[in-house]
Design a protein around this motif. Structure first.
Motif, PDB file in Angstrom:
ATOM      1  N   ARG A 124       0.845  -1.186   0.000  1.00 59.79           N
ATOM      2  CA  ARG A 124       0.000   0.000   0.000  1.00 59.79           C
ATOM      3  C   ARG A 124       0.886   1.244   0.000  1.00 59.79           C
ATOM      4  O   ARG A 124       2.017   1.223   0.492  1.00 59.79           O
ATOM      5  CB  ARG A 124      -0.907   0.007   1.226  1.00 59.79           C
ATOM      6  CG  ARG A 124      -1.976  -1.072   1.129  1.00 59.79           C
ATOM      7  CD  ARG A 124      -2.947  -0.973   2.236  1.00 59.79           C
ATOM      8  NE  ARG A 124      -3.813   0.203   2.022  1.00 59.79           N
ATOM      9  CZ  ARG A 124      -4.990   0.345   2.605  1.00 59.79           C
ATOM     10  NH1 ARG A 124      -5.433  -0.578   3.433  1.00 59.79           N
ATOM     11  NH2 ARG A 124      -5.704   1.420   2.381  1.00 59.79           N
ATOM     12  N   PHE A 125       0.350   2.328  -0.549  1.00 60.06           N
ATOM     13  CA  PHE A 125       1.120   3.569  -0.648  1.00 60.06           C
ATOM     14  C   PHE A 125       1.649   3.991   0.719  1.00 60.06           C
ATOM     15  O   PHE A 125       2.817   4.342   0.856  1.00 60.06           O
ATOM     16  CB  PHE A 125       0.267   4.689  -1.263  1.00 60.06           C
ATOM     17  CG  PHE A 125       1.018   5.982  -1.361  1.00 60.06           C
ATOM     18  CD1 PHE A 125       1.869   6.213  -2.435  1.00 60.06           C
ATOM     19  CD2 PHE A 125       0.915   6.954  -0.381  1.00 60.06           C
ATOM     20  CE1 PHE A 125       2.596   7.395  -2.527  1.00 60.06           C
ATOM     21  CE2 PHE A 125       1.630   8.137  -0.465  1.00 60.06           C
ATOM     22  CZ  PHE A 125       2.474   8.356  -1.544  1.00 60.06           C
ATOM     23  N   SER A 126       0.799   3.961   1.736  1.00 58.91           N
ATOM     24  CA  SER A 126       1.221   4.417   3.070  1.00 58.91           C
ATOM     25  C   SER A 126       2.362   3.574   3.623  1.00 58.91           C
ATOM     26  O   SER A 126       3.271   4.095   4.271  1.00 58.91           O
ATOM     27  CB  SER A 126       0.042   4.420   4.041  1.00 58.91           C
ATOM     28  OG  SER A 126      -0.516   3.122   4.143  1.00 58.91           O
ATOM     29  N   GLU A 127       2.352   2.266   3.336  1.00 62.39           N
ATOM     30  CA  GLU A 127       3.432   1.391   3.789  1.00 62.39           C
ATOM     31  C   GLU A 127       4.718   1.692   3.025  1.00 62.39           C
ATOM     32  O   GLU A 127       5.796   1.731   3.605  1.00 62.39           O
ATOM     33  CB  GLU A 127       3.040  -0.077   3.614  1.00 62.39           C
ATOM     34  CG  GLU A 127       4.113  -1.068   4.016  1.00 62.39           C
ATOM     35  CD  GLU A 127       4.506  -1.012   5.479  1.00 62.39           C
ATOM     36  OE1 GLU A 127       5.652  -1.414   5.787  1.00 62.39           O
ATOM     37  OE2 GLU A 127       3.702  -0.568   6.321  1.00 62.39           O
ATOM     38  N   GLU A 156       5.515   4.525   1.755  1.00 65.96           N
ATOM     39  CA  GLU A 156       5.982   5.819   2.264  1.00 65.96           C
ATOM     40  C   GLU A 156       6.807   5.633   3.544  1.00 65.96           C
ATOM     41  O   GLU A 156       7.820   6.303   3.747  1.00 65.96           O
ATOM     42  CB  GLU A 156       4.764   6.703   2.530  1.00 65.96           C
ATOM     43  CG  GLU A 156       5.069   8.153   2.728  1.00 65.96           C
ATOM     44  CD  GLU A 156       3.794   8.992   2.808  1.00 65.96           C
ATOM     45  OE1 GLU A 156       3.905  10.202   2.573  1.00 65.96           O
ATOM     46  OE2 GLU A 156       2.709   8.461   3.107  1.00 65.96           O
ATOM     47  N   LYS A 157       6.408   4.689   4.391  1.00 64.03           N
ATOM     48  CA  LYS A 157       7.164   4.396   5.617  1.00 64.03           C
ATOM     49  C   LYS A 157       8.499   3.710   5.297  1.00 64.03           C
ATOM     50  O   LYS A 157       9.496   3.955   5.964  1.00 64.03           O
ATOM     51  CB  LYS A 157       6.355   3.485   6.541  1.00 64.03           C
ATOM     52  CG  LYS A 157       5.173   4.146   7.170  1.00 64.03           C
ATOM     53  CD  LYS A 157       4.373   3.139   7.989  1.00 64.03           C
ATOM     54  CE  LYS A 157       3.016   3.703   8.373  1.00 64.03           C
ATOM     55  NZ  LYS A 157       2.132   2.681   8.924  1.00 64.03           N
ATOM     56  N   GLN A 162       5.966  12.934   0.278  1.00 65.87           N
ATOM     57  CA  GLN A 162       4.853  12.319  -0.440  1.00 65.87           C
ATOM     58  C   GLN A 162       4.822  12.722  -1.922  1.00 65.87           C
ATOM     59  O   GLN A 162       4.623  11.887  -2.799  1.00 65.87           O
ATOM     60  CB  GLN A 162       3.539  12.686   0.248  1.00 65.87           C
ATOM     61  CG  GLN A 162       2.365  11.863  -0.227  1.00 65.87           C
ATOM     62  CD  GLN A 162       1.108  12.192   0.554  1.00 65.87           C
ATOM     63  OE1 GLN A 162       0.615  13.305   0.467  1.00 65.87           O
ATOM     64  NE2 GLN A 162       0.616  11.218   1.309  1.00 65.87           N
ATOM     65  N   LYS A 177      -7.815   2.782  -1.469  1.00 68.63           N
ATOM     66  CA  LYS A 177      -6.731   1.815  -1.256  1.00 68.63           C
ATOM     67  C   LYS A 177      -5.963   1.696  -2.566  1.00 68.63           C
ATOM     68  O   LYS A 177      -6.543   1.395  -3.608  1.00 68.63           O
ATOM     69  CB  LYS A 177      -7.289   0.456  -0.849  1.00 68.63           C
ATOM     70  CG  LYS A 177      -6.237  -0.612  -0.647  1.00 68.63           C
ATOM     71  CD  LYS A 177      -6.885  -1.939  -0.287  1.00 68.63           C
ATOM     72  CE  LYS A 177      -5.858  -3.050  -0.213  1.00 68.63           C
ATOM     73  NZ  LYS A 177      -6.481  -4.353   0.050  1.00 68.63           N
ATOM     74  N   GLU A 227      -2.301   0.052  -4.169  1.00 75.03           N
ATOM     75  CA  GLU A 227      -1.154  -0.824  -3.943  1.00 75.03           C
ATOM     76  C   GLU A 227      -0.196  -0.734  -5.122  1.00 75.03           C
ATOM     77  O   GLU A 227      -0.607  -0.503  -6.253  1.00 75.03           O
ATOM     78  CB  GLU A 227      -1.602  -2.280  -3.787  1.00 75.03           C
ATOM     79  CG  GLU A 227      -2.369  -2.557  -2.526  1.00 75.03           C
ATOM     80  CD  GLU A 227      -2.757  -4.019  -2.398  1.00 75.03           C
ATOM     81  OE1 GLU A 227      -2.924  -4.454  -1.260  1.00 75.03           O
ATOM     82  OE2 GLU A 227      -2.901  -4.715  -3.419  1.00 75.03           O
TER      83      GLU A 227
END
Length: 124
Positions: free
Chosen positions: A47-50, A52-53, A60, A87, A89
């Protein structure tokens, strides 16, 4: 694929140089190789948020830009799911996964370089 790098044919050498330049254009940018390595490490869509981490230090806007370029070049595929909240990916395409041996050799070279210079790899 085995190549005879000592081939004296100027046309063949020009072809190799052109292909190398195009490859470097696709991979240029501070974050693209880091993104590719993280997608390899994940072994599944991320996922994008993962992502990014995992790509420490990227903002971003830059991550989105680099992902769009990698997608345009056929290295990364983006899957958006029609749901709320959205969502999205990312995963490597077949072409992206084909970079595996090259990325592995690049990482090995980086560690060899660090070993020879007496340093340690720096985090991006």
């Amino acid at each position: 694929m085995k190549r005879d790098w000592r081939n004296g044919d100027p046309e063949q050498q020009l072809f190799w140089a052109t292909a190398t330049c195009e490859t470097l254009r696709v991979l240029e940018g501070k974050w693209k190789i880091v993104i590719i390595v993280q997608l390899f490490a994940a072994k599944a869509p991320v996922r994008f948020s993962e992502l990014e981490k995992r790509v420490v230090g990227v903002n971003q806007k830059m991550l989105i830009q680099q992902l769009k370029e990698l997608e345009k070049d056929g290295i990364v595929e983006r899957t958006a799911y029609p749901q709320v909240p959205p969502k999205v990916e990312y995963a490597l395409t077949e072409l992206g996964r084909a970079l595996g041996p090259s990325i592995e050799m690049l990482i090995n070279w980086a560690f060899l370089k660090c070993k020879m210079s007496g340093g340690t790899p720096q985090q991006v």
